[in-house]
Design a protein around this motif. Structure first.
Motif, short mmCIF file in Angstrom:
data_model
loop_
_atom_site.label_atom_id
_atom_site.label_comp_id
_atom_site.label_asym_id
_atom_site.label_seq_id
_atom_site.Cartn_x
_atom_site.Cartn_y
_atom_site.Cartn_z
N LYS A 169 -59.59 -144.40 3.61
CA LYS A 169 -59.63 -143.56 2.41
C LYS A 169 -60.24 -142.20 2.74
O LYS A 169 -59.81 -141.18 2.22
CB LYS A 169 -60.43 -144.25 1.31
N TYR A 433 -62.55 -143.05 -3.09
CA TYR A 433 -62.10 -142.07 -2.10
C TYR A 433 -63.19 -141.00 -2.06
O TYR A 433 -63.53 -140.44 -3.10
CB TYR A 433 -60.80 -141.40 -2.53
N THR C 23 -53.25 -145.35 -4.94
CA THR C 23 -52.94 -145.29 -3.51
C THR C 23 -51.52 -144.78 -3.31
O THR C 23 -51.27 -143.93 -2.45
CB THR C 23 -53.11 -146.67 -2.87
N ASN C 69 -54.27 -148.58 3.25
CA ASN C 69 -55.00 -148.69 1.99
C ASN C 69 -54.24 -149.57 1.00
O ASN C 69 -54.85 -150.33 0.23
CB ASN C 69 -55.20 -147.30 1.37
#
Lengths: 503, 339, 167
Positions: A169, A433, C23, C69
């Protein structure tokens, strides 16, 4: 040398004239105001007042204008700490720990630490300017594109690899930051890229718009989700907090010294205050025993970036005076002013305009002292802003953010982008993130890319240029060390962290 | 009292413009009613920005306009942002834009849609000169020495530093390459001051800086001017460095380097503004040019002090655009159609 | 952190779904970067790397990392809530007016739209009296007007009301 000191005292004599002292106070107050309002930077303040100063003597004028500069440097920290909105690019790193401190009811401590560190950093840089100005100026000449890239590389390496968020991330937000920074006109080929034919995208994404959105608007959205209040409003604040904080500061002398050196270094090698603050924060986090607590309201996380930013901001004036190359937009406007007063910045300014140069240097000392006194007396006042109810202050912050975003390029499209970044920031925070690498990439990305490509043009495409002389090689090696040290230590910390959760 | 004072200034300014009395009289009919914005299609600190801020300072100091003047930088897209803004402010008679060569180069190189035809011409204030500079520690005393050295070296060995990409500095560089038949390596930087310092630091071999960008380094003895890219020598006789004045620099043509280039420093207004407003601004700019501060700026920057307005100006601009189109076409700088 | 939300145990979108969606969105941005870079050329030309070289690889890394991710997000075991509906509603009730506000700025001008935003926000969230809300809503933009337009000469967008008043 003796003559220089005599000149400096002469400079002090000029500066402490009552008229000049009044100008100094006006300059500082205006500077703090432009520093607090996001989007209105020191460059605005200086540019607006420049025409008014043509009727003054150049020395009086430069005293007032440079005090705006100091004021703006001080003021940038205020909104960072109180509302998580960096008023100036170099105060972004101050938000990382300054705002959590305010949330814990320690706004007074954070502000005092920030202002005092700023003062220390600036003072250190001024002393350096006084003692070694000509030497430093010739050192700055050795920075070609390869050296400049190496400095960015070093700044970047000292900061990355620090976050506790998932590594992939971190990579995504950093790389997206680079991509966002690349939007607009490519400086090297004069081509437009990533604009997809929209003329609104010509400007690219300015760092301030991303920051106001990600941090400022994102913070308001998070606060809304968690219920309507700014945490920390119950903080008990009185004037004693300044002295109580001061009592704790001396034990961070090593941190301050290191941050001063980083700042001066970044200010002279023309990288500037913003990368200096990030780099100093990154290194402080690694070196400190409280490194784990960085980001949760650690006072060292306020001292490090503020000291470095001011040391850099101050020493960035040196190339301007000595070489005629502005280290920042504010310095650029000051430079324009010098020309109009008939003073030619450049190597001969020190010889031909002694009064002016030493007056300026003396005003750096005095301006910082006056500035510190002014902002410190206002600490309780600033901290009291947090007592205003959220439903009153929140829309005002939204309005100020919108104005800040607008004034960057005078573009309404940027205001819309600010909201988009705000929503992005909210989701990034919720899905862990990290935002700091993205911000850093937007700030440094295009400049680093430019320096990289300039170097390769010069070397005909050979990467060997980054190791072609002792200066550039040593900076690159330092950068690589910082990079791998970071990777190893985070890897180690992660291993230990996983072991701990497994157990 | 204040009112009275204003009247006297008005009277005085009317006298000042007496030489152009016939044109001036109707000009008084239009007055700005709110602050005048000067758009700078470049960043802070560059030549255009300095000139705009000097004009702002002069107008304020001499009280040439009842309204204040505001300088706004719109540098996005190589200035395209500023020009688009003015183009889209049809009929706004409180807005001016100061130009540099990107009026021509930006639409050609990037395809951003604007042209001088979209704007209302006000006046040419001056033309900026270009000078070929080398580091003073190099052995090249004349442009010929330097060109011979380039001719002897392999392609791309000599590095030319300049401001921006596919803009005036690179156009001149390409023109030089054409004359001497060797390639140089052009390295773009962000601002003229930085370019000059790169040359002092020895990171590039030469530059084509404007006089004002490099004069400080010349005076300090670190740079040496070789020739000026104009048809005649600079008209400034005050000694600058080592007893040498600007007029000691030979023209490049006389040194066998037949390249000429001048950069427009002029004002334009948005399309569709009234004749009266145009006259007001032309008159205002004439007054600006009368002030000692303006003369000082011209001296410092060794500008070519040509003034033009009206049709003469428009014709000059039209011709300049043609020249740029040809230069950029032959250099291969035109925007790819795919963009 | 607010404990009340978790203790109440209400309904809301699952964290996993939001994570997957976000994501994918980040990946999409990476993809955009790749497409844009391909348009300007990603090679290593005569002038060193071309304009698209750098953003292309950034985009590529984003897309590749997104895959990782995404796998992590899909595998996510805990089925916690992203946020409860009432909390999300609060967020939306700020996002929507703010969006309307910024879209209105070019038409109504900075000052009028700011006044409306402040008044509405104070009335709706703060439950202040109309009088107080409107007083603040007029005072703040007025202060900003003097600070920016008069003092610092920074023009902000203006709409019909300002032009009626002669600005």
């Amino acid at each position: 040398m003796i003559e220089d000191i005599a000149n400096l005292f002469h400079g002090f004599a000029v500066v402490v004239q009552p008229f000049n002292l009044v100008l100094m106070v006006i300059g500082i107050v205006l500077g703090v105001i432009v520093g607090v309002l996001p989007g209105l930077g020191g460059a605005n303040g200086v540019a607006i007042l420049l025409p008014l100063t043509f009727s003054m003597s150049p020395t009086s004028a430069i005293i007032m204008l440079s005090c705006i500069y100091w004021g703006a440097l001080f003021g940038g920290a205020i909104t960072s700490i109180l509302f998580n909105i960096p008023g100036e690019p170099w105060s972004v790193a101050t938000t990382f720990d300054g705002h959590p401190m305010a949330q814990q009811g320690k706004a007074g401590e954070a502000l005092t630490a920030a202002f005092t560190s700023s003062f220390v950093g600036a003072l250190f840089a001024v002393i350096m300017i006084t003692l070694v100005a000509p030497l430093v100026a010739s050192f700055a000449l050795r920075f070609g594109p390869a050296e400049i890239f190496a400095v960015y590389f070093l700044a970047f390496c000292s900061f990355v690899g620090l976050s506790k968020e998932p590594p992939f991330k971190t990579i995504v937000s950093m790389m997206l930051g680079f991509a966002l920074g690349a939007v607009g006109l490519d400086q090297m080929t004069g081509q437009l890229r990533l604009t997809f034919g929209f003329t609104e995208m010509l400007n690219g994404f300015d760092f301030l718009i991303a920051v106001i959105g990600l941090f400022g608007i994102g913070e308001i959205l998070l606060t809304m989700e968690e219920g309507l209040s700014f945490k920390g409003r119950a903080a008990h604040i009185n004037a004693r907090v300044v002295f109580q904080t001061w009592a704790t500061l001396p034990k961070y002398w090593l941190l301050s010294l290191r941050s001063c050196l980083i700042g001066c270094w970044m200010g002279i090698s023309p990288a500037g205050a913003t990368p200096a603050s990030f780099m100093s924060y990154g290194i402080a986090k690694r070196m400190s025993k409280n490194g784990k607590n960085f980001g949760k309201g650690e006072i060292e996380g306020v001292i490090a970036p503020e000291t470095a930013a001011h040391a850099a901001g101050t020493s960035a004036l040196l190339p301007m005076i000595a070489l005629g190359v502005p280290g920042s937009p504010t310095a650029a406007v000051l430079l324009g002013g010098l020309l109009i007063w008939g003073l030619q910045p450049g190597p001969l300014l020190f010889v031909e305009q002694k009064d002016f140069v030493w007056g300026l240097i003396a005003s750096m000392y005095m301006g910082n002292i006056v500035g510190l006194l002014i902002v410190l007396t206002c600490v309780p006042l600033f901290a009291a802003i947090l007592r205003i109810p959220f439903s009153v202050i929140a829309p005002v912050i939204l309005v100020l953010c919108a104005i800040g975003a607008y004034t960057v390029h005078n573009s309404s499209f940027d205001v819309i982008m600010m909201v988009v970044f705000g929503i992005l920031g909210y989701f990034m925070k919720k899905t862990s993130y990290p935002m700091a690498p993205m911000v850093l990439a937007i700030v440094l990305g295009d400049k680093a890319e430019e320096a990289f490509r300039q170097s390769l043009l010069g070397s005909g495409g050979s990467l060997g240029i980054f190791f072609s002389n002792p200066l550039v090689s040593s900076i690159m090696v330092l950068g690589l060390v910082a990079l791998f040290w970071g990777a190893i230590s985070t890897g180690w910390a992660r291993l230990r962290g996983q072991a701990a959760t497994a157990a | 009292m204040k009112r009275f004072k204003r009247k006297t200034t008005l009277f005085a300014t009317a006298l000042l413009g007496a030489s152009i009395a016939a044109l001036t009289l109707p000009a008084q009919a239009w007055e700005p009613t709110k602050p005048i914005e000067i758009i700078v299609p470049a960043g802070t600190g560059g030549g255009a920005d300095q000139m705009a801020r000097a004009v702002q300072g002069i107008i304020t100091k001499h009280n040439l306009s009842k309204q204040s003047v505001v300088v706004i930088n719109k540098s996005g897209g190589a200035g395209g942002e500023g020009f688009l803004d003015v183009k889209n402010s049809k009929g706004d008679d409180h807005k001016l834009i100061i130009t540099l060569s990107n009026l021509f180069t930006t639409p050609l190189a990037t395809g951003i849609p604007f042209s001088y035809k979209d704007l209302t011409p006000i006046a040419m204030m001056a033309l900026d000169e270009f000078v070929l500079w080398v580091n003073a520690s190099t052995p090249y005393q004349t442009a010929k020495d330097y060109m011979d050295a380039i001719k002897k070296a392999p392609d791309g060995q000599f590095k030319m530093g300049g401001t921006g990409s596919k803009q005036e500095d690179q156009i001149i560089t390409v023109a030089i390459e054409k004359v001497i038949g060797k390639k140089m390596t052009y390295i773009p930087y962000k601002g003229g001051g930085a370019v000059a310092v790169q040359l002092v630091g020895g990171h590039v071999d030469s530059t084509v800086n404007n006089p004002i960008e490099a004069v400080a380094q010349w005076r300090a003895g670190s740079l040496r001017p070789l020739c000026v890219f104009d048809s005649k020598k600079l008209d400034y006789h005050e000694p600058i460095a080592n007893g040498k004045a600007w007029d000691s620099i030979p023209t490049c043509k006389s040194a066998g380097l037949d390249v000429e280039y001048l950069m427009l420093r002029g004002f334009f207004a948005p399309p569709g503004i009234s004749k009266e407003a145009v006259d007001y601004y032309v008159d205002l700019m004439k007054k600006v040019r009368e002030t000692p501060e303006w003369k000082k700026l011209m001296d410092d920057g060794a500008y070519n002090q040509t003034f033009m307005s009206g049709k003469e100006y428009l014709d000059w601009v039209a011709k300049a655009e043609k020249t740029h189109e040809e230069l950029m076409k032959s250099a291969g700088f035109l925007a790819a159609k795919s963009n | 952190m607010s404990h009340s939300a978790k203790e109440a145990g209400g309904a809301g979108p699952s964290h996993r779904n939001v994570e997957i969606g976000f994501t994918l969105f980040m990946g999409f941005l990476g993809l955009l970067s790749i497409i844009g870079s391909l348009q300007v050329g990603i090679g290593w030309g005569a002038e060193g790397p071309k304009a698209g070289f750098f953003p292309f690889y950034c985009g590529l890394i984003v897309v590749l990392s997104t895959v990782v991710n995404l796998i992590n997000a899909i595998r996510m075991q805990e089925n916690g809530l992203f946020a409860e509906w009432p909390a999300l509603w609060q967020v939306v009730s700020v996002v929507v007016p703010t969006t309307i506000y910024v879209l209105a700025i070019p038409y109504l001008g900075m000052y009028v739209s700011s006044a409306i935003l402040i008044a509405a926000f104070m009335k709706y969230f703060g439950r202040y009296s109309w009088l107080f809300s409107i007083a603040i809503a007029i005072a703040v933009p007025a202060a900003i007007f003097f600070m920016f337009e008069i003092w610092f000469l920074v023009p902000l967008p203006k709409g019909p009301v300002e032009s009626y008043l002669g600005y």
